[in-house]
Design a protein around this motif. Structure first.
Motif, PDB file in Angstrom:
ATOM      1  N   TRP A   1       0.648  -0.979   0.202  1.00 48.87           N
ATOM      2  CA  TRP A   1       0.095   0.301  -0.078  1.00 48.87           C
ATOM      3  C   TRP A   1       0.853   1.093  -0.042  1.00 48.87           C
ATOM      4  O   TRP A   1       2.160   1.001   0.572  1.00 48.87           O
ATOM      5  N   GLN A   2       0.410   1.832  -0.604  1.00 53.28           N
ATOM      6  CA  GLN A   2       0.494   3.489  -0.566  1.00 53.28           C
ATOM      7  C   GLN A   2      -0.248   4.512  -0.534  1.00 53.28           C
ATOM      8  O   GLN A   2      -1.041   5.249  -0.754  1.00 53.28           O
ATOM      9  N   VAL A   3      -0.075   5.650   0.625  1.00 50.46           N
ATOM     10  CA  VAL A   3      -0.444   6.727   0.433  1.00 50.46           C
ATOM     11  C   VAL A   3       0.009   7.912   1.010  1.00 50.46           C
ATOM     12  O   VAL A   3       1.658   7.623   1.200  1.00 50.46           O
ATOM     13  N   THR A   4       0.182   9.214   0.343  1.00 50.66           N
ATOM     14  CA  THR A   4       1.090  10.323   0.628  1.00 50.66           C
ATOM     15  C   THR A   4       0.209  11.773   1.282  1.00 50.66           C
ATOM     16  O   THR A   4      -0.924  11.440   1.592  1.00 50.66           O
ATOM     17  N   LEU A   5       1.242  11.549   1.932  1.00 51.62           N
ATOM     18  CA  LEU A   5       1.178  13.139   2.449  1.00 51.62           C
ATOM     19  C   LEU A   5       1.875  14.234   2.682  1.00 51.62           C
ATOM     20  O   LEU A   5       2.610  13.981   2.642  1.00 51.62           O
ATOM     21  N   ASP A   6       0.963  15.358   2.149  1.00 50.46           N
ATOM     22  CA  ASP A   6       2.050  16.623   1.982  1.00 50.46           C
ATOM     23  C   ASP A   6       2.953  16.852   3.503  1.00 50.46           C
ATOM     24  O   ASP A   6       2.327  18.021   3.289  1.00 50.46           O
ATOM     25  N   GLY A   7       3.205  15.938   4.236  1.00 45.99           N
ATOM     26  CA  GLY A   7       3.378  17.269   5.465  1.00 45.99           C
ATOM     27  C   GLY A   7       2.478  15.979   6.620  1.00 45.99           C
ATOM     28  O   GLY A   7       1.780  15.800   6.118  1.00 45.99           O
ATOM     29  N   ASP A   8       2.771  17.292   7.392  1.00 43.51           N
ATOM     30  CA  ASP A   8       1.491  17.954   8.225  1.00 43.51           C
ATOM     31  C   ASP A   8       0.310  18.511   8.240  1.00 43.51           C
ATOM     32  O   ASP A   8       0.143  19.422   6.652  1.00 43.51           O
ATOM     33  N   ALA A   9      -0.391  18.338   8.463  1.00 37.75           N
ATOM     34  CA  ALA A   9      -1.636  18.854   8.304  1.00 37.75           C
ATOM     35  C   ALA A   9      -1.834  20.266   7.488  1.00 37.75           C
ATOM     36  O   ALA A   9      -2.418  20.921   6.424  1.00 37.75           O
ATOM     37  N   GLU A  10      -0.609  21.012   8.086  1.00 39.61           N
ATOM     38  CA  GLU A  10      -0.605  22.691   7.985  1.00 39.61           C
ATOM     39  C   GLU A  10      -0.424  22.659   6.127  1.00 39.61           C
ATOM     40  O   GLU A  10      -0.426  23.592   5.377  1.00 39.61           O
ATOM     41  N   THR A  11       0.710  22.348   5.907  1.00 38.99           N
ATOM     42  CA  THR A  11       0.764  22.058   3.982  1.00 38.99           C
ATOM     43  C   THR A  11       0.258  21.260   3.066  1.00 38.99           C
ATOM     44  O   THR A  11       0.286  21.120   2.146  1.00 38.99           O
ATOM     45  N   HIS A  12      -0.535  19.858   4.038  1.00 34.75           N
ATOM     46  CA  HIS A  12      -0.805  18.605   3.197  1.00 34.75           C
ATOM     47  C   HIS A  12      -2.255  19.437   2.840  1.00 34.75           C
ATOM     48  O   HIS A  12      -2.689  19.607   1.640  1.00 34.75           O
ATOM     49  N   ASP A  13      -2.932  19.982   3.814  1.00 35.84           N
ATOM     50  CA  ASP A  13      -3.970  20.756   3.586  1.00 35.84           C
ATOM     51  C   ASP A  13      -4.246  21.808   2.413  1.00 35.84           C
ATOM     52  O   ASP A  13      -5.347  22.209   2.051  1.00 35.84           O
ATOM     53  N   THR A  14      -3.053  22.527   2.314  1.00 38.48           N
ATOM     54  CA  THR A  14      -3.006  23.365   0.775  1.00 38.48           C
ATOM     55  C   THR A  14      -2.625  22.707  -0.274  1.00 38.48           C
ATOM     56  O   THR A  14      -2.711  23.283  -0.890  1.00 38.48           O
TER      57      THR A  14
ATOM     58  N   LEU B   1       8.580  19.776  -1.515  1.00 40.96           N
ATOM     59  CA  LEU B   1       8.265  21.035  -1.575  1.00 40.96           C
ATOM     60  C   LEU B   1       9.828  22.152  -0.959  1.00 40.96           C
ATOM     61  O   LEU B   1       9.644  21.443   0.289  1.00 40.96           O
ATOM     62  N   ARG B   2      10.469  22.463  -1.737  1.00 43.55           N
ATOM     63  CA  ARG B   2      10.916  23.965  -0.376  1.00 43.55           C
ATOM     64  C   ARG B   2      10.449  24.117   0.811  1.00 43.55           C
ATOM     65  O   ARG B   2      10.998  24.573   1.777  1.00 43.55           O
ATOM     66  N   SER B   3       9.251  24.927   0.084  1.00 46.95           N
ATOM     67  CA  SER B   3       8.415  25.438   1.655  1.00 46.95           C
ATOM     68  C   SER B   3       8.136  24.013   3.003  1.00 46.95           C
ATOM     69  O   SER B   3       7.596  25.156   3.259  1.00 46.95           O
ATOM     70  N   THR B   4       7.862  22.660   2.269  1.00 43.96           N
ATOM     71  CA  THR B   4       6.959  22.288   3.209  1.00 43.96           C
ATOM     72  C   THR B   4       8.088  20.847   4.387  1.00 43.96           C
ATOM     73  O   THR B   4       7.964  19.957   4.297  1.00 43.96           O
ATOM     74  N   ILE B   5       9.485  21.316   4.093  1.00 44.14           N
ATOM     75  CA  ILE B   5      10.478  20.390   4.006  1.00 44.14           C
ATOM     76  C   ILE B   5      10.088  21.046   5.497  1.00 44.14           C
ATOM     77  O   ILE B   5      10.604  19.591   6.097  1.00 44.14           O
ATOM     78  N   THR B   6      10.036  21.632   6.212  1.00 39.92           N
ATOM     79  CA  THR B   6       9.832  21.573   8.250  1.00 39.92           C
ATOM     80  C   THR B   6       8.905  20.966   7.876  1.00 39.92           C
ATOM     81  O   THR B   6       8.731  20.175   9.143  1.00 39.92           O
ATOM     82  N   SER B   7       7.895  21.064   7.245  1.00 36.02           N
ATOM     83  CA  SER B   7       6.385  20.662   7.750  1.00 36.02           C
ATOM     84  C   SER B   7       6.542  19.051   7.798  1.00 36.02           C
ATOM     85  O   SER B   7       6.125  18.084   8.015  1.00 36.02           O
ATOM     86  N   CYS B   8       7.503  18.805   6.815  1.00 30.59           N
ATOM     87  CA  CYS B   8       7.636  16.677   6.784  1.00 30.59           C
ATOM     88  C   CYS B   8       8.947  16.166   8.114  1.00 30.59           C
ATOM     89  O   CYS B   8       8.023  15.484   7.676  1.00 30.59           O
TER      90      CYS B   8
ATOM     91  N   ALA C   1       8.015  27.827  -8.276  1.00 29.85           N
ATOM     92  CA  ALA C   1       9.055  28.390  -7.816  1.00 29.85           C
ATOM     93  C   ALA C   1       9.735  27.552  -6.762  1.00 29.85           C
ATOM     94  O   ALA C   1      10.615  27.708  -5.830  1.00 29.85           O
ATOM     95  N   ASP C   2       8.717  26.841  -6.027  1.00 31.41           N
ATOM     96  CA  ASP C   2       9.258  26.641  -5.285  1.00 31.41           C
ATOM     97  C   ASP C   2       9.336  25.075  -5.242  1.00 31.41           C
ATOM     98  O   ASP C   2      10.120  24.079  -4.503  1.00 31.41           O
ATOM     99  N   ILE C   3       9.681  24.266  -6.245  1.00 35.45           N
ATOM    100  CA  ILE C   3      10.210  22.664  -6.388  1.00 35.45           C
ATOM    101  C   ILE C   3      11.597  23.268  -7.160  1.00 35.45           C
ATOM    102  O   ILE C   3      12.527  23.801  -6.902  1.00 35.45           O
ATOM    103  N   LEU C   4      12.186  21.481  -6.111  1.00 32.31           N
ATOM    104  CA  LEU C   4      13.526  21.834  -5.944  1.00 32.31           C
ATOM    105  C   LEU C   4      14.062  21.337  -7.179  1.00 32.31           C
ATOM    106  O   LEU C   4      14.233  20.296  -7.829  1.00 32.31           O
ATOM    107  N   GLU C   5      15.654  21.672  -7.666  1.00 33.95           N
ATOM    108  CA  GLU C   5      16.419  20.690  -8.622  1.00 33.95           C
ATOM    109  C   GLU C   5      16.795  19.505  -8.013  1.00 33.95           C
ATOM    110  O   GLU C   5      15.918  19.298  -6.979  1.00 33.95           O
ATOM    111  N   CYS C   6      17.222  18.752  -9.286  1.00 33.84           N
ATOM    112  CA  CYS C   6      17.071  17.622  -8.646  1.00 33.84           C
ATOM    113  C   CYS C   6      18.014  17.215  -7.856  1.00 33.84           C
ATOM    114  O   CYS C   6      17.900  16.279  -6.830  1.00 33.84           O
ATOM    115  N   GLU C   7      19.444  17.970  -7.737  1.00 33.24           N
ATOM    116  CA  GLU C   7      20.705  17.240  -6.747  1.00 33.24           C
ATOM    117  C   GLU C   7      20.094  17.896  -5.336  1.00 33.24           C
ATOM    118  O   GLU C   7      19.747  17.203  -4.481  1.00 33.24           O
ATOM    119  N   GLU C   8      19.525  18.720  -5.421  1.00 34.04           N
ATOM    120  CA  GLU C   8      19.230  19.785  -4.107  1.00 34.04           C
ATOM    121  C   GLU C   8      17.952  18.441  -3.138  1.00 34.04           C
ATOM    122  O   GLU C   8      17.388  18.504  -2.411  1.00 34.04           O
TER     123      GLU C   8
END
Lengths: 37, 464
Positions: free
Chosen positions: B211-224, B264-271, B310-317
């Motif tokens: 099974w796989q389910v995706t969560l984009d960080g915690d509620a704060e970013t996932h829900d956006t 995304l760059r801005s959701t790393i902390t939320s992850c 603009a929030d999407i990271l380059e591959c290596e990053e």
């Protein structure tokens, strides 16, 4: 030597039963591109 | 029996700064070892004395040979990789079906790779043709010692048509009773919104075990990012579903449940917060695991990704962040020999980048169109063939490009192929993503030496 991960023979595994299953395609690589959902 | 050995061309060796010894990783076998300081001199000498006689019954020589760090002088390691790619691609007794039971989705994620939303469910004719494909496959292989069908439920959001999936799984289970040599693997990629414990258990009992389910960080970013089509938040519903499964599923049930975090760059902390939450709630149950991946920008006919582009990271990053989060999610009880491939920061060797080039791997669209790439699954012009009503699959001219390995196409990929053949990362990449190479016309290098060395450092730190 302190072993961290054992080496595998991929030639031997080329026709083996697939135990891991995969999510879309991406169990095969580490990019995760294939199952960005 | 003694022999002349040489160092593998796929070794990565570096100082273990913390422990004072060295760390070695081999991309062809996936082996990783830490060399203690007292063994370094001898270890270096063995690698340097390449083209010398192998010393039998010497523990260090034996380990280095078993792990693939040294190989017989006559060994053609590049040819091994070409051979394993070809052999695994041409296997006839395993079929991989990625099925799109619906193209509809109840979510509105801005980075969705579906080119055009068409809101279609799989037609009854396609379901029937798919079943007939399976019957044909079973009949063709019934004399073999074993054969295997691998069913991946993809989409769209597959649980929108959960009843259809379960009906199909019932039929396959019944079919398997007639074929004692048949094996089945089944997995599903779902957003988890409709995944109640009751539904999970029913599907588990029918054989869906990954099974796989995706969560984009915690509620704060996932829900956006991962809202319903009506822009409602979804985190609490999904997380409750996951907790219900954790609490109710019997301890003896075998399954594997991945929680994927897109960042995304801005959701790393939320992850990172999600990882802490996961650690508290799930880490005691080894059937669950978590991994993180950067968001990729796929071409579609919409502009909804522009808002986050603009929030999407380059591959290596992105790889650096995913590796750091992977190392953070390592539990001391995790055994790196059994870690799920996607969660491992040091890549394992692979038969191919993905299943797309395998002769018996097909992605089945709602109307019976057959696709090769998971991320190009709705446009008929991208189809590599068609599933016919009698269950046969007829490939078209696109398959001549998409179903071929880089090794089979020297005319097309000459210089790029030469680069790959010379690369130490070939065993973990095997030419890389077909889509990137075909669409962009350049080698889709995902890893580089620096990323590998940095991941080795992290490994060495973790295992002191």
């Amino acid at each position: 030597m302190k072993n961290i991960r054992k080496g595998v023979d991929m030639l031997e595994k080329a026709t083996a039963k697939v135990e891991c299953g995969n999510f879309g395609n991406c169990c095969y690589n580490t990019s995760g591109r294939c199952c960005q959902k | 029996m003694s022999f002349i050995y040489k160092a593998s061309r796929y070794n990565f060796v570096k100082e273990d700064k913390k422990g004072g010894g060295k760390i070695i990783y081999n991309t062809k076998t996936g082996a990783i070892d830490i060399v203690e300081p007292e063994s370094v001199e001898k270890f270096d000498a063995i690698l340097l004395k390449s083209d010398s006689e192998f010393v039998e019954n010497d523990e260090l020589y034996e380990i280095m040979y078993q792990q693939g760090y040294i190989v017989r002088q006559e060994k053609d390691e590049v040819q091994d990789i070409i051979d394993w790619n070809k052999t695994s691609s041409e296997v006839e007794h395993i079929t991989y079906l990625t099925i799109l039971p619906t193209e509809t989705c109840n979510f509105a994620c801005p980075y969705c790779f579906i080119y055009t939303f068409r809101d279609r469910h799989m037609t009854d004719e396609t379901w029937e043709a798919l079943y007939k494909y399976c019957v044909k496959f079973f009949e063709k292989n019934k004399e073999k010692e074993w054969f295997q069908i691998d069913l991946s439920w993809f989409g769209g959001e597959p649980l929108i048509v959960a009843d259809k999936i379960m009906q199909f799984m019932e039929r396959i289970k019944e079919l398997m009773l007639q074929y004692p040599n048949a094996r089945m693997n089944s997995n599903i990629v779902t957003n988890g919104y409709l995944l109640t414990y009751e539904l999970f258990k029913k599907m588990l009992d029918l054989g869906i075990r990954r099974w796989q389910v995706t969560l984009d960080g915690d509620a704060e970013t996932h829900d956006t990012l991962r809202t319903t089509q009506g822009k409602k938040p979804t985190f609490d519903v999904i997380y409750k579903n996951l907790l219900d499964i954790l609490e109710n599923v019997p301890a003896n049930e075998e399954f594997s449940f991945a929680i994927r975090g897109n960042f995304l760059r801005s959701t790393i902390t939320s992850c990172e917060r999600l990882l802490n939450k996961y650690r508290q709630d799930f880490s005691h149950d080894k059937r669950f695991h978590i991994y993180f991946r950067p968001v990729y920008n796929f071409d579609t006919d919409r502009n909804d990704i522009d808002a986050i582009d603009a929030d999407i990271l380059e591959c290596e990053e992105g790889v650096r962040v995913q590796n750091r989060l992977s190392m953070d999610s390592f539990n001391i009880n995790h055994d790196p020999n059994t870690l799920v491939r996607v969660t491992n920061p040091l890549p394992e060797p692979t038969h191919s980048w993905c299943t797309s080039i395998k002769k018996n791997a097909h992605i089945i669209g709602y109307d019976g169109s057959v696709f090769s790439c998971d991320t190009m699954i709705t446009e008929k012009k991208d189809a590599v063939g068609e599933l016919k009503p009698d269950g046969s699959i007829v490939l078209n001219d696109n398959a001549k490009i998409w179903k071929q390995s880089i090794f089979d196409s020297r005319d097309r990929w000459g210089d790029m192929l030469d680069q790959c053949l010379a690369c130490r990362l070939l065993p973990v990449c095997v030419g890389g993503c077909n889509r990137s190479r075909i669409v962009n016309g350049k080698n889709p290098c995902f890893w580089n030496d620096n990323l590998i060395y940095d991941a080795m450092d992290e490994y060495a730190d973790s295992y002191q």
